[in-house]
Write an enzyme that holds these catalytic residues in place. Structure first.
Site, PDB file in Angstrom:
ATOM      1  N   ARG A 174       1.955   1.475  11.995  1.00 16.64           N
ATOM      2  CA  ARG A 174       1.011   2.157  12.874  1.00 16.64           C
ATOM      3  C   ARG A 174       0.957   1.445  14.229  1.00 16.64           C
ATOM      4  NH1 ARG A 174      -3.615   1.212  11.817  1.00 16.64           N
ATOM      5  NH2 ARG A 174      -3.370  -0.049   9.929  1.00 16.64           N
ATOM      6  N   TYR A 204       6.856   7.448  11.711  1.00 17.75           N
ATOM      7  CA  TYR A 204       6.436   6.528  10.662  1.00 17.75           C
ATOM      8  C   TYR A 204       5.023   6.737  10.123  1.00 17.75           C
ATOM      9  CZ  TYR A 204       6.137   2.511   7.759  1.00 17.75           C
ATOM     10  OH  TYR A 204       6.007   1.727   6.659  1.00 17.75           O
ATOM     11  N   LYS A 224      -4.465   8.969   8.025  1.00 21.35           N
ATOM     12  CA  LYS A 224      -5.385   8.251   8.890  1.00 21.35           C
ATOM     13  C   LYS A 224      -5.967   9.169   9.958  1.00 21.35           C
ATOM     14  CE  LYS A 224      -4.895   4.445   6.778  1.00 21.35           C
ATOM     15  NZ  LYS A 224      -4.780   4.021   5.545  1.00 21.35           N
ATOM     16  N   HIS A 233     -12.278   4.232   4.469  1.00 20.94           N
ATOM     17  CA  HIS A 233     -10.986   3.629   4.111  1.00 20.94           C
ATOM     18  C   HIS A 233     -11.170   2.851   2.804  1.00 20.94           C
ATOM     19  CE1 HIS A 233      -7.388   0.939   5.606  1.00 20.94           C
ATOM     20  NE2 HIS A 233      -6.983   1.886   4.791  1.00 20.94           N
ATOM     21  N   SER A 243      -6.003  -2.628   5.921  1.00 20.23           N
ATOM     22  CA  SER A 243      -4.621  -2.303   5.577  1.00 20.23           C
ATOM     23  C   SER A 243      -3.890  -3.513   5.007  1.00 20.23           C
ATOM     24  CB  SER A 243      -3.895  -1.809   6.823  1.00 20.23           C
ATOM     25  OG  SER A 243      -4.575  -0.692   7.346  1.00 20.23           O
ATOM     26  N   ALA A 244      -3.145  -3.264   3.945  1.00 18.73           N
ATOM     27  CA  ALA A 244      -2.345  -4.301   3.270  1.00 18.73           C
ATOM     28  C   ALA A 244      -3.202  -5.471   2.785  1.00 18.73           C
ATOM     29  CB  ALA A 244      -1.202  -4.784   4.172  1.00 18.73           C
ATOM     30  N   CYS A 245      -4.412  -5.173   2.325  1.00 17.14           N
ATOM     31  CA  CYS A 245      -5.287  -6.206   1.772  1.00 17.14           C
ATOM     32  C   CYS A 245      -5.665  -5.944   0.321  1.00 17.14           C
ATOM     33  CB  CYS A 245      -6.533  -6.356   2.626  1.00 17.14           C
ATOM     34  SG  CYS A 245      -6.167  -7.109   4.222  1.00 17.14           S
ATOM     35  N   LYS A 300      -5.910  -2.672  -1.643  1.00 14.60           N
ATOM     36  CA  LYS A 300      -6.555  -1.496  -2.234  1.00 14.60           C
ATOM     37  C   LYS A 300      -5.720  -0.880  -3.349  1.00 14.60           C
ATOM     38  CE  LYS A 300      -7.095   0.662   1.663  1.00 14.60           C
ATOM     39  NZ  LYS A 300      -6.568  -0.460   2.467  1.00 14.60           N
ATOM     40  N   ASP A 335      -6.699   4.740  -1.181  1.00 11.88           N
ATOM     41  CA  ASP A 335      -6.753   4.470   0.263  1.00 11.88           C
ATOM     42  C   ASP A 335      -7.950   5.103   0.966  1.00 11.88           C
ATOM     43  OD1 ASP A 335      -5.358   3.117   2.446  1.00 11.88           O
ATOM     44  OD2 ASP A 335      -4.916   5.092   3.248  1.00 11.88           O
ATOM     45  N   ARG A 380       7.419   0.902   2.509  1.00  8.88           N
ATOM     46  CA  ARG A 380       6.430   1.693   1.762  1.00  8.88           C
ATOM     47  C   ARG A 380       7.078   2.588   0.718  1.00  8.88           C
ATOM     48  NH1 ARG A 380       0.659   1.198   3.080  1.00  8.88           N
ATOM     49  NH2 ARG A 380       0.713  -0.368   4.720  1.00  8.88           N
ATOM     50  N   ARG A 426      -8.976 -10.339   4.027  1.00  7.59           N
ATOM     51  CA  ARG A 426      -8.022 -11.410   3.766  1.00  7.59           C
ATOM     52  C   ARG A 426      -8.499 -12.610   4.561  1.00  7.59           C
ATOM     53  NH1 ARG A 426      -2.256 -11.340   2.478  1.00  7.59           N
ATOM     54  NH2 ARG A 426      -2.378  -9.131   1.954  1.00  7.59           N
ATOM     55  N   ASP A 476      -6.248 -10.341 -12.738  1.00 13.00           N
ATOM     56  CA  ASP A 476      -7.402 -11.226 -12.930  1.00 13.00           C
ATOM     57  C   ASP A 476      -8.596 -10.832 -12.062  1.00 13.00           C
ATOM     58  OD1 ASP A 476      -6.736 -13.098 -15.010  1.00 13.00           O
ATOM     59  OD2 ASP A 476      -5.124 -13.778 -13.678  1.00 13.00           O
TER      60      ASP A 476
HETATM   61  P1  GTP Z   1      -2.667  -0.102   2.834  1.00 13.89           P
HETATM   62  O1  GTP Z   1      -1.811   0.857   2.103  1.00 13.89           O
HETATM   63  O2  GTP Z   1      -2.021  -0.640   4.066  1.00 13.89           O
HETATM   64  O3  GTP Z   1      -4.022   0.448   3.149  1.00 13.89           O
HETATM   65  O4  GTP Z   1      -2.792  -1.442   1.901  1.00 13.89           O
HETATM   66  P2  GTP Z   1      -3.630  -1.779   0.582  1.00 13.89           P
HETATM   67  O5  GTP Z   1      -5.002  -2.199   0.960  1.00 13.89           O
HETATM   68  O6  GTP Z   1      -3.516  -0.686  -0.414  1.00 13.89           O
HETATM   69  O7  GTP Z   1      -2.890  -3.102   0.042  1.00 13.89           O
HETATM   70  P3  GTP Z   1      -1.916  -3.310  -1.219  1.00 13.89           P
HETATM   71  O8  GTP Z   1      -2.627  -3.145  -2.544  1.00 13.89           O
HETATM   72  O9  GTP Z   1      -0.699  -2.509  -1.026  1.00 13.89           O
HETATM   73  O10 GTP Z   1      -1.558  -4.857  -1.063  1.00 13.89           O
HETATM   74  C1  GTP Z   1      -0.989  -5.382   0.102  1.00 13.89           C
HETATM   75  C2  GTP Z   1      -0.361  -6.721  -0.149  1.00 13.89           C
HETATM   76  O11 GTP Z   1      -1.330  -7.629  -0.683  1.00 13.89           O
HETATM   77  C3  GTP Z   1       0.775  -6.680  -1.164  1.00 13.89           C
HETATM   78  O12 GTP Z   1       1.815  -7.509  -0.733  1.00 13.89           O
HETATM   79  C4  GTP Z   1       0.160  -7.210  -2.431  1.00 13.89           C
HETATM   80  O13 GTP Z   1       1.106  -7.831  -3.257  1.00 13.89           O
HETATM   81  C5  GTP Z   1      -0.888  -8.189  -1.912  1.00 13.89           C
HETATM   82  N1  GTP Z   1      -2.040  -8.273  -2.847  1.00 13.89           N
HETATM   83  C6  GTP Z   1      -2.724  -7.240  -3.388  1.00 13.89           C
HETATM   84  N2  GTP Z   1      -3.687  -7.679  -4.231  1.00 13.89           N
HETATM   85  C7  GTP Z   1      -3.625  -9.040  -4.208  1.00 13.89           C
HETATM   86  C8  GTP Z   1      -4.362 -10.081  -4.858  1.00 13.89           C
HETATM   87  O14 GTP Z   1      -5.283  -9.845  -5.642  1.00 13.89           O
HETATM   88  N3  GTP Z   1      -4.007 -11.361  -4.555  1.00 13.89           N
HETATM   89  C9  GTP Z   1      -2.987 -11.654  -3.676  1.00 13.89           C
HETATM   90  N4  GTP Z   1      -2.716 -12.936  -3.444  1.00 13.89           N
HETATM   91  N5  GTP Z   1      -2.258 -10.694  -3.060  1.00 13.89           N
HETATM   92  C10 GTP Z   1      -2.574  -9.403  -3.315  1.00 13.89           C
HETATM   93  C1  SPV Z   2      -2.771   1.584   6.374  1.00 13.69           C
HETATM   94  O1  SPV Z   2      -2.202   1.010   7.315  1.00 13.69           O
HETATM   95  O2  SPV Z   2      -3.990   1.401   6.116  1.00 13.69           O
HETATM   96  C2  SPV Z   2      -1.997   2.475   5.495  1.00 13.69           C
HETATM   97  C3  SPV Z   2      -0.611   2.775   5.857  1.00 13.69           C
HETATM   98  O3  SPV Z   2      -2.528   2.992   4.512  1.00 13.69           O
HETATM   99  S1  SPV Z   2      -0.474   4.022   7.061  1.00 13.69           S
HETATM  100  O4  SPV Z   2      -0.441   5.308   6.383  1.00 13.69           O
HETATM  101  O5  SPV Z   2       0.770   3.784   7.790  1.00 13.69           O
HETATM  102  O6  SPV Z   2      -1.619   3.958   7.929  1.00 13.69           O
HETATM  103 MN    MN Z   3      -4.701   2.174   4.254  1.00 11.25          MN
END
Ligand code: GTP
Ligand code: SPV
Ligand code: MN
Length: 601
Positions: free
Chosen positions: A86, A216, A225, A245, A267-269, A271, A294, A385, A416, A511
């Site tokens: 994004r 993308y 989004k 979100h 994002s990427a934390c 979910k 999401d 993705r 995070r 866990d």
């Molecule tokens: P978006 O799709 O961007 O909204 O991301 P999301 O919030 O769904 O995150 P997702 O579950 O895909 O996790 C993102 C990254 O964090 C990945 O590389 C996971 O492996 C890592 N991750 C997820 N849960 C945990 C956790 O409990 N501990 C750790 N250390 N890493 C985690």
């Molecule tokens: C995010 O960035 O929170 C996502 C991926 O879920 S995207 O659809 O590219 O926004």
């Molecule tokens: Mn997201």
């Protein structure tokens, strides 16, 4: 150079699913006159259409068919290397005044923006096919469900939207013939995929999105989004509901008692991982089921919050996904999935960092270049993705199609954070809970372009997704609280706290059930906690840590708060509120003072 998105020759009987609604027809005609496509393909969402478009996409090298034995009916897509995430700096909220967009959004004047976009779209689809995608967000029989149409010149967008939304005839039927009915207009063109001509523009007052120059994910799957969050949050405030979100999960105890929980992580934390959690062995009989991974659309009924997942599929982070970290995701993406920007092995399988087993001796990296384990660069892009239908998820909740939604017992915020934030705590009440969400922060990730690992405030994980003034958004949360007689409890979690050597203190993933169990205990009035300045904190005895190989001193560190770190945190809260220039509601300013005072006692 390869031509971008050449027109397809449409087979008879396909691409003819024209809706009857005159407002839609007029709008498509207007875009046609502007973008001058070679032909128009009206999508119906059928299996036959999908087969045909997959075949076309392979012929155009938009997709690479993967090994049919290893990943049946699945494909790899490589996006342009300049277009992998994004783009928040090119994302605009185009409201009549700058104040309506607020201090956290890029604003751009609607009239000027339309005219700039019109110039960019002039003849942009010449020699290309213009696809018209009708879709709905939400279960087909839900009162909260919305209709959208996306026009695009990207076949990858069509194939992805078919997975991510309920697409085709279902939407045309839902909209009907009323030319005044509410529906979202989305226009997307790849143009020449040049970052200099990449703009993601939202016109909340017109329920319109125009996205150009990217191919993308969140930039172009306009349902996600753009509609479900940015335009969605604007509509939600106006109409008295919430677009967030958040993942939604159901958790059932061995005794058969079930709670639903919604969680907002940036994002990427985590979910998707949390939504698909498999409890550790010790939690025999506990079941976690996914409603959404999401986005949550939430309504109030009888003083309670009910949530639906407006989406139909998952667009999830690939790296780190394995049978150890997330078996349900692995099973989901084992077939009928699209992969974007992962590595391709010599036998046409997919590979990424963190997948089970040894890395391949040779592969093609996400850009298609030779790769070996000795290569300096990663084989898969950190923001690679998967796109997979939610029906592939073995842990899909049985109520995912329920139009009225599922009742929410707890809302969890989380970011995070290497330090400061404990593993889990509970806000004292709704208002301190809103403060907690409003001041949350997280280290930035690869999901958006820009620096990674920098702590930034990300209120309710909505910083990049709130389609209006963030002060009004906070006000909306406070107002919602007043309508609730049975409000969800509010929590904060942090899976990412690190020890002195930079290692994660908490094992995470499955866990996290231990934390979820404490949350559920609190909802049932049975979990223990001590009062701390920031809220209710569990002691090591309050969290079920049976069969967990984590040292006691790590647990103490995870569950503790460091007053020095919190002094810095409080200063950051103040700085953040100050930076918003007077839009923060009084109640939240008072919450900040209360928090500060509690640290002094
Ligand atoms: P978006 O799709 O961007 O909204 O991301 P999301 O919030 O769904 O995150 P997702 O579950 O895909 O996790 C993102 C990254 O964090 C990945 O590389 C996971 O492996 C890592 N991750 C997820 N849960 C945990 C956790 O409990 N501990 C750790 N250390 N890493 C985690
Ligand atoms: C995010 O960035 O929170 C996502 C991926 O879920 S995207 O659809 O590219 O926004
Ligand atoms: Mn997201």
């Amino acid at each position: 150079m390869q031509k971008i998105a050449p027109a397809i020759s449409v087979l008879a009987g396909l691409g003819e699913n024209k809706p009857q609604n005159q407002a839609v027809l007029d709008w498509v005609h207007e875009v046609e006159l502007l973008a001058k496509p070679e032909n128009i393909f009206w999508c119906d969402g059928s299996e036959g259409e999908n087969e045909f478009l997959l075949d076309q996409a392979c012929r155009q090298n938009v997709l690479i068919k993967l090994n049919e034995k290893k990943v049946p009916r699945s494909y790899l897509h490589r996006s342009n290397p300049n277009d992998v995430a994004r783009v928040e700096q090119f994302t605009f909220i185009c409201t009549p005044t700058k104040e309506e967009a607020g201090p956290t959004n890029n604003w751009s004047e609607p009239g000027e923006t339309y005219s700039r976009l019109r110039d960019l779209l002039k003849g942009a689809m010449s020699g290309r096919t213009m696809f018209v995608i009708p879709y709905i967000m939400g279960p087909p029989d839900s009162p909260i469900t919305k209709v959208g149409f996306e026009i695009t010149d990207s076949i990858y967008v069509v194939l992805s939207m078919r997975i991510m939304t309920r697409m085709g005839t279902v939407a045309i039927n839902r909209l009907g013939r009323d030319p005044k009915a509410e529906w979202n207009r989305g226009v997307h063109s790849l143009l020449d995929v040049d970052p200099a001509r990449r703009f993601i523009c939202h016109f909340p007052q017109d329920n319109t999105i125009i996205s150009v120059g990217s191919g993308y994910g969140g930039n172009v799957l306009l349902s996600k989004k753009c509609l479900a969050l940015r335009i969605g949050s604007y509509l939600a405030r106006k109409q008295g509901w919430m677009a967030e979100h958040m993942l939604i999960l159901g958790v059932e105890s061995p005794a058969g008692r079930k709670h639903y929980v919604a969680a907002a992580f940036p994002s990427a934390c985590g979910k998707t991982n949390f939504a698909m959690l498999i409890p550790p062995r010790h939690f025999k009989g506990w079941k976690v089921a996914t409603v959404g991974d999401d986005i949550a659309w939430m309504q109030i009924r009888d003083g309670r919050i009910y949530a639906v997942n407006p989406e139909n599929g998952y667009f999830g982070v690939v790296p780190g996904t394995s049978y150890k970290s997330n078996p349900n995701a692995m099973k989901s993406i084992a077939h009928d999935s699209l992969y974007t920007n992962v590595a391709l092995t010599d036998d046409d399988d997919v590979w990424w960092e963190g997948k089970n087993g040894a890395p391949p001796e040779h592969a093609f990296d996400w850009r298609g270049r030779d790769w070996t384990p000795d290569s300096k660069e990663k084989a898969a892009h950190p923001n690679s993705r998967f796109t997979t239908p939610m029906r592939n998820n073995p842990a899909l909740d049985s109520d995912v199609e329920k139009g009225e939604g599922v009742p929410i017992s707890a809302i969890i915020f989380g970011g995070r954070r290497s330090d400061t934030m404990p593993l889990v705590f509970q806000a004292f009440d709704w208002e301190p809970g809103v403060y907690l969400g409003a001041t949350m922060a997280s280290e930035t990730t690869a999901a958006a372009t820009g620096a990674v690992g920098q702590v930034r405030r990300d209120p309710m994980a909505m910083l990049p997704f709130c389609g209006y003034n963030i002060g009004d958004y906070f006000r909306h949360w406070l107002d919602i609280g007043k309508r609730l007689t049975n409000p969800p409890l509010i929590f904060n979690v942090n899976w990412f706290r690190k020890g002195a050597h930079g290692q994660f203190l908490w094992p995470g993933f499955g866990d996290n059930m231990r934390v979820l169990k404490w949350v559920i205990d609190r909802c049932e009035d049975s979990g223990g906690a001590v009062k701390s300045p920031i809220g209710w904190l569990p002691t090591p005895n309050d969290v079920d840590l049976e069969e967990l190989a984590v040292e006691h001193k790590c647990i103490v560190e995870l569950l503790g708060i460091d007053h020095k770190e919190w002094q810095r945190e409080l200063t950051e809260h103040k700085k953040f509120f100050d930076s918003l220039g007077g839009v923060v509601p009084e109640e939240l300013l008072r919450q900040r003072e209360n928090l500060e005072a509690r640290f002094k006692h």
